[in-house]
Write a protein that holds these residues in place. Structure first.
Motif, PDB file in Angstrom:
ATOM      1  N   VAL A   3     -12.951  17.047  32.508  1.00  0.00           N
ATOM      2  CA  VAL A   3     -13.223  15.783  32.103  1.00  0.00           C
ATOM      3  C   VAL A   3     -12.402  16.308  30.683  1.00  0.00           C
ATOM      4  CG1 VAL A   3     -14.192  13.656  31.781  1.00  0.00           C
ATOM      5  CG2 VAL A   3     -14.620  15.678  33.427  1.00  0.00           C
ATOM      6  N   ARG A   4     -10.947  16.438  30.478  1.00  0.00           N
ATOM      7  CA  ARG A   4     -10.147  16.480  29.884  1.00  0.00           C
ATOM      8  C   ARG A   4      -8.468  15.579  29.824  1.00  0.00           C
ATOM      9  NH1 ARG A   4     -11.262  21.060  25.677  1.00  0.00           N
ATOM     10  NH2 ARG A   4     -13.736  20.858  26.124  1.00  0.00           N
ATOM     11  N   ALA A   5      -8.030  15.656  28.504  1.00  0.00           N
ATOM     12  CA  ALA A   5      -6.503  14.745  28.587  1.00  0.00           C
ATOM     13  C   ALA A   5      -6.598  13.474  29.546  1.00  0.00           C
ATOM     14  CB  ALA A   5      -5.747  16.298  29.730  1.00  0.00           C
ATOM     15  N   ARG A   6      -6.221  13.554  30.914  1.00  0.00           N
ATOM     16  CA  ARG A   6      -5.844  12.257  31.562  1.00  0.00           C
ATOM     17  C   ARG A   6      -7.069  11.191  32.228  1.00  0.00           C
ATOM     18  NH1 ARG A   6      -0.299  12.382  34.401  1.00  0.00           N
ATOM     19  NH2 ARG A   6      -1.094  14.486  34.358  1.00  0.00           N
ATOM     20  N   VAL A   7      -7.496  12.855  32.785  1.00  0.00           N
ATOM     21  CA  VAL A   7      -9.033  13.181  33.688  1.00  0.00           C
ATOM     22  C   VAL A   7      -9.681  12.095  33.256  1.00  0.00           C
ATOM     23  CG1 VAL A   7     -10.701  14.362  34.718  1.00  0.00           C
ATOM     24  CG2 VAL A   7      -8.780  15.597  34.269  1.00  0.00           C
ATOM     25  N   PRO A   8     -10.422  11.886  32.167  1.00  0.00           N
ATOM     26  CA  PRO A   8     -11.206  10.350  32.026  1.00  0.00           C
ATOM     27  C   PRO A   8     -11.060   9.565  32.053  1.00  0.00           C
ATOM     28  CG  PRO A   8     -11.447  11.748  30.188  1.00  0.00           C
ATOM     29  CD  PRO A   8     -10.176  12.890  31.044  1.00  0.00           C
ATOM     30  N   TRP A   9      -9.436   9.243  31.309  1.00  0.00           N
ATOM     31  CA  TRP A   9      -8.417   7.226  31.828  1.00  0.00           C
ATOM     32  C   TRP A   9      -8.467   7.474  33.771  1.00  0.00           C
ATOM     33  CZ3 TRP A   9      -8.479   4.583  27.991  1.00  0.00           C
ATOM     34  CH2 TRP A   9      -8.720   4.653  26.979  1.00  0.00           C
ATOM     35  N   ALA A  10      -8.469   8.695  34.804  1.00  0.00           N
ATOM     36  CA  ALA A  10      -8.200   8.592  35.733  1.00  0.00           C
ATOM     37  C   ALA A  10      -9.496   7.537  36.343  1.00  0.00           C
ATOM     38  CB  ALA A  10      -7.812   9.683  36.334  1.00  0.00           C
ATOM     39  N   LEU A  11     -10.364   8.247  35.429  1.00  0.00           N
ATOM     40  CA  LEU A  11     -12.200   8.001  36.282  1.00  0.00           C
ATOM     41  C   LEU A  11     -12.604   6.606  36.244  1.00  0.00           C
ATOM     42  CD1 LEU A  11     -14.209  11.203  35.312  1.00  0.00           C
ATOM     43  CD2 LEU A  11     -12.853  10.522  37.411  1.00  0.00           C
ATOM     44  N   LEU A  12     -11.992   6.580  34.745  1.00  0.00           N
ATOM     45  CA  LEU A  12     -12.006   4.856  34.214  1.00  0.00           C
ATOM     46  C   LEU A  12     -10.967   3.562  35.356  1.00  0.00           C
ATOM     47  CD1 LEU A  12     -12.856   3.218  32.713  1.00  0.00           C
ATOM     48  CD2 LEU A  12     -11.372   3.193  31.307  1.00  0.00           C
TER      49      LEU A  12
END
Length: 583
Positions: free
Chosen positions: A363-372
């Protein structure tokens, strides 16, 4: 980091096609129950006036689908993807058979939970398989195809259920599921045992060149490797026989003894054969777990229990709520605090475990934004799925079939958008494609918030539904692509599972919240009516409820479009993708 080959073999494409069909089968099963629900209730002795008792039939599937996803995604990172697909298909087959044989509600709900576990696990394993077989710059189209077939299930499911119910009873739906699962499992088995094994992601360093893979059946280390699955198979066979309780055996003087109820219980498993089946099944599960422990101990089972429990509490809180009277279910005030406690304990566990369920660096870089983005997309999607049929019944016809046809205009565009979105990734960034899609959906949903009588019958209504579906579909492949690109190679299964979990949670929670807001406006408008018996005025109030839900979906889509900007702004070089796993 080892990259997938630049050219994908025909066999790899065939395996992905089979896995995609399995994903579509599980997705269809999510919706197939809608038309068969009343028949299923009657089949297990639940009357139509006790509809609230049937809620677990739907929420049970969601519970199994979501709560076990993180664990299955993690296991998919530890063993070959094809084995995880076969395992999930086997679980789905067992759940389908139990559901088909069920004669009481607890068994039926149990079967649906097992179905959900198997069906949910197919998605992250298939998405991770794409990352194994296609290089970073060429994953868009196959990811779009997987997203498309998953959405296609929402179209095929109700139609397939209706077709089966025209010629057979509801149990035939689940027997067909089981048969399809067997065919797909056999096909995967044949293709997974070639002379030259198909390349998949390397297991983590601590499992490479190690006999710990024996727990998955990769290289049996004992001559008794067949024994645990044989015991489990025997137990499951006895369990299905106990649930089935064939009349010829039950009524037989010589053979009916094992089916005689113990005491005054009417539970189908409260019989000698039911007890024996339960004991043998539990023994088989224990033996299989012991054999697989060398791998399972790296999957963080305590963490899986805590995170799965937290997700389960959230799902049961909102999925069991009566949308006409409440936002959360009757146990929600107990379940939500429990979810918070379990989530807190998982965070504590994650920080201290040597090998946490969600590996560090995922859960780093773009992964949190992808989850959102996935979470907000789920909220927008479910508002349309629920709101459009309701608007159709209010303004077009009370007929359920006509309402379903109106929804198909939207649903058929989602898979088309998914494929198009994956194809566009050849030239455009993840954020550009997903952001454009969600912005399109947000704008059209804003106009849909004013739809009323005659809107769905018009060309504008049809075009609007198609554009909303296209916009939502455009976001599916880019979100998965961003998560897979920025997650470590050895955690692709986990990253894919988290994307699916975020979307499903968004659907469940979004439905509860948007429905509650819509109902609040409905009751406000009804309270202001000079004549509360005016049918036309009551319909107008109900239309206001739907309009509010669609406006809420527009807000969710707009927020998703804004979040998509981070999918490009926070993009990083793939050369450091591996390094993030060590941080």
């Amino acid at each position: 980091m080892t990259q997938p080959p630049t050219r994908v073999s025909h066999r790899a494409r065939t395996i992905l096609a089979i896995a995609s069909v399995a994903v579509a089968l599980a997705a269809a099963d999510t919706y197939v129950v809608v038309l068969a629900l009343t028949d299923m209730m009657a089949g297990v002795g639940v009357t139509i006036d006790a509809l609230q008792k049937a809620t677990p039939i739907i929420s049970g599937f969601l519970l199994g689908y979501i709560a076990m996803l993180p664990l299955i995604g993690r296991i998919a990172d530890l063993v070959p993807r094809q084995r995880v697909l076969q395992l999930c298909l086997a679980i789905f087959i067992v759940g389908s058979a139990v559901t088909a044989l069920a004669t009481d509600l607890p068994v039926l709900v149990g079967g649906r939970v097992v179905q959900g576990i198997g069906g949910g696990g197919l998605v992250p394993a298939t998405l991770a398989l794409v990352a194994d077989l296609w290089p970073v710059g060429r994953r868009g189209t196959p990811l779009g195809v997987v997203g498309a077939v998953q959405e296609l299930g929402s179209v095929v499911g109700p139609a397939l259920g209706a077709a089966i119910l025209m010629v057979a009873q509801w149990r035939a739906i689940f027997w067909l599921n089981a048969l399809a699962g067997v065919v797909l499992s056999v096909a995967l088995f044949v293709l997974s045992r070639p002379r030259h094994p198909l390349r998949t992601a390397q297991p983590p360093p601590h499992l490479r060149n190690s006999e710990e893979m024996a727990g998955t059946g990769a290289s049996p280390t004992t001559r008794r490797g067949w024994f645990p699955p044989a015991v489990l198979t025997l137990g499951l066979g006895l369990l299905l026989l106990a649930i089935w309780a064939p009349p010829a055996l039950v009524t037989s003087v010589a053979l009916g003894g094992p089916f005689v109820p113990l005491g005054s219980s009417s539970d189908v498993l409260a019989t000698p054969i039911g007890v024996a089946a339960s004991v043998v099944t539990l023994l088989g599960l224990g033996l299989v777990g012991h054999a697989a422990w060398p791998v399972l101990r790296h999957a963080d089972l305590p963490g899986a229990f805590l995170l799965g429990g937290a997700l389960g509490c959230v799902i049961l809180t909102f999925a069991s709520a009566d949308p006409e009277t409440e936002v959360i279910g009757p146990l929600g005030y107990s379940l939500l605090p429990a979810a918070a406690v379990l989530a807190g304990l998982y965070v504590w566990r994650h920080r201290r475990a040597a090998e946490p369920l969600i590996p560090r660096g995922v859960v780093r870089a773009r992964v949190p934004w992808a989850l959102l983005v996935s979470l907000l997309t789920g909220a927008a999607l479910v508002a349309v799925i629920v709101g459009v049929p309701l608007l159709s019944r209010l303004t077009v016809s009370p007929d359920q079939t006509i309402a379903a046809f109106e929804l198909i205009k939207f649903l058929i565009a989602v898979p088309l958008g998914a494929v198009l979105g994956g194809w566009l990734l050849r030239w455009l960034g993840d954020g550009a494609v997903a952001g454009a899609g969600m912005a399109l959906a947000a704008v059209v949903l804003l106009f849909a918030g004013s739809w009323g009588r005659g809107s769905l019958d018009s060309a504008g209504g049809t075009i609007g539904l198609l554009l909303i579906g296209l916009g939502v579909g455009l976001a599916l492949a880019p979100v998965n692509n961003a998560a897979l690109a920025d997650a470590p190679e050895e955690a692709h299964g986990t990253a894919s599972a988290l994307v699916v979990v975020a979307r499903m949670v968004g659907m469940v929670v979004g439905l509860a919240v948007l429905t509650a807001i819509g109902l609040h406006r409905y009751y406000q408008q009804v309270a202001a009516l000079p004549d509360p018996t005016d049918v036309d005025a009551l319909i107008d109030a109900a239309i206001t409820q739907v309009q509010t839900m669609l406006l809420g979906a527009s807000v969710a889509a707009a927020l998703a479009a804004i979040a998509c900007l981070a999918l490009d702004l926070r993009r990083r070089g793939h050369a450091v993708e591996r390094t993030s796993a060590l941080l």
